[in-house]
Design a protein around this motif. Structure first.
Motif, short mmCIF file in Angstrom:
data_model
loop_
_atom_site.label_atom_id
_atom_site.label_comp_id
_atom_site.label_asym_id
_atom_site.label_seq_id
_atom_site.Cartn_x
_atom_site.Cartn_y
_atom_site.Cartn_z
N ALA A 149 -50.54 45.76 -26.43
CA ALA A 149 -50.07 46.31 -27.70
C ALA A 149 -48.55 46.44 -27.72
O ALA A 149 -47.90 46.69 -26.70
CB ALA A 149 -50.70 47.67 -27.95
N SER A 150 -47.99 46.30 -28.93
CA SER A 150 -46.57 46.58 -29.14
C SER A 150 -46.34 48.08 -29.05
O SER A 150 -47.27 48.89 -29.25
CB SER A 150 -46.15 46.08 -30.53
OG SER A 150 -44.90 46.62 -30.91
N PHE A 151 -45.10 48.45 -28.80
CA PHE A 151 -44.78 49.88 -28.76
C PHE A 151 -44.98 50.54 -30.13
O PHE A 151 -45.06 51.77 -30.24
CB PHE A 151 -43.33 50.09 -28.28
CG PHE A 151 -42.29 49.68 -29.29
CD1 PHE A 151 -41.75 50.61 -30.16
CD2 PHE A 151 -41.87 48.36 -29.38
CE1 PHE A 151 -40.79 50.24 -31.10
CE2 PHE A 151 -40.92 47.98 -30.31
CZ PHE A 151 -40.37 48.91 -31.17
N THR A 152 -45.06 49.73 -31.18
CA THR A 152 -45.26 50.28 -32.52
C THR A 152 -46.73 50.53 -32.85
O THR A 152 -47.03 51.15 -33.87
CB THR A 152 -44.70 49.33 -33.59
OG1 THR A 152 -45.44 48.10 -33.58
CG2 THR A 152 -43.22 49.04 -33.35
N ASP A 199 -52.76 46.54 -37.45
CA ASP A 199 -51.98 47.76 -37.66
C ASP A 199 -52.04 48.71 -36.47
O ASP A 199 -51.11 49.46 -36.21
CB ASP A 199 -52.46 48.50 -38.92
CG ASP A 199 -52.02 47.81 -40.19
OD1 ASP A 199 -51.13 46.95 -40.12
OD2 ASP A 199 -52.57 48.12 -41.26
N ALA A 200 -53.17 48.73 -35.78
CA ALA A 200 -53.35 49.58 -34.61
C ALA A 200 -54.42 48.93 -33.74
O ALA A 200 -55.10 48.00 -34.17
CB ALA A 200 -53.77 50.99 -35.02
N VAL A 201 -54.58 49.44 -32.53
CA VAL A 201 -55.62 48.94 -31.63
C VAL A 201 -56.78 49.93 -31.66
O VAL A 201 -56.61 51.09 -31.29
CB VAL A 201 -55.10 48.77 -30.20
CG1 VAL A 201 -56.20 48.24 -29.29
CG2 VAL A 201 -53.88 47.85 -30.17
#
Length: 274
Positions: A177-180, A152-154
């Motif tokens: 990481a993705s931009f999201t 969900d997040a880094v």
């Protein structure tokens, strides 16, 4: 809940030779599920999964997150006596556990609301296999679920920093990481909080800091004109006993593993009425 999950939980409780539930005549009966103490409700949707699977007609006037008084009838049931008995323990276990989490979460949110609009969040300190349900119970209690999983997040934690340093860890995360996905950095000092902000962290977690140190760090971040979009979170060793002090610090999020792993089960019962 998947059908296979419902079957797994029922199989765990029924075993291979269920005599207890089949002792009674198998006929249509009515039953009620009620709470023996005030609580905030969670897990109603899960209970319905078991009732539907077993062909039990269940009705309720409540929804997730409702606060009810001792003696409140949560469900009215009609169906096979054997099926209702077979649903009893699994359903009550889920309801007792999840209502306990929702009730403690609601209490913590109410405590924080006396001082600020700071979010109260849980953590990944959950029971293996039950995370989805426990985090939904936090939501029912008015809390924030935080990350459901590592994707969900880094999260850059202390061991990442020890191996790579804050700057290198953030740079590596930005590349992968993705931009999201937001990048969160866990820090244990005011200086490291300032570094994380300077290197572009989206969220800064002040880990295991005393309230006075959190206030000092918040002041330092304001003086450094840290961008307002950066979220400041505090976590570590926070429970109902010291929550008020953290609610006064001005952080954006207070994350508490205790709202799940220290939650007390709510006493909920099932009784036949005919």
């Amino acid at each position: 809940m998947l059908r296979s999950d419902v079957e797994y939980y029922l199989r765990e409780d029924l075993g291979y030779n269920d005599i207890s539930c089949t002792l009674v005549p198998d006929r249509e009966v009515r039953a009620v599920i009620f709470t023996k103490e005030d609580c905030t409700l969670a897990g109603l949707d899960i209970a319905m999964e078991f009732f539907n699977y077993l062909g039990i007609l269940a009705e309720t006037e409540y929804k997730q997150g409702d606060t009810v008084k001792k003696g409140s009838r949560i469900f009215s049931l009609r169906g096979s006596s054997v099926s209702i008995l077979r649903s009893e323990r699994v359903v009550l276990n889920f309801l007792g556990h999840l209502c306990g989490i929702a009730t403690l979460t609601r209490s913590c949110v109410d405590t924080v609301r006396k001082f600020s609009d700071t979010k109260v969040a849980c953590t990944r300190k959950t029971t293996p296999g039950l995370r989805e349900y426990e985090k939904k119970a936090v939501i029912a209690g008015g809390g924030d679920p935080h990350r459901f999983n590592l994707s969900d997040a880094v999260m850059i934690k202390d061991n990442h920093v020890k191996m790579m340093g804050i700057e290198s860890a953030i740079e590596s995360a930005r590349k992968k990481a993705s931009f999201t996905q937001k990048i969160e950095v866990e820090v244990e000092s005011t200086d490291d909080a300032l570094l994380a902000a300077g290197f572009g962290a989206d969220i800064i977690m002040l880990d295991n800091m005393a309230p006075a140190t959190v206030i000092k760090t918040m002041e330092a971040l304001r003086k450094a004109s840290v961008p307002e979009h950066i979220i400041i979170e505090v976590s570590g060793g926070i429970g109902p006993g010291n929550l008020e002090e953290y609610a006064k610090t001005g952080v954006d999020v207070i994350s508490m593993g205790s709202i799940i792993h220290q939650a007390r089960w709510v006493d909920i019962s099932l009784e036949f009425t005919s």
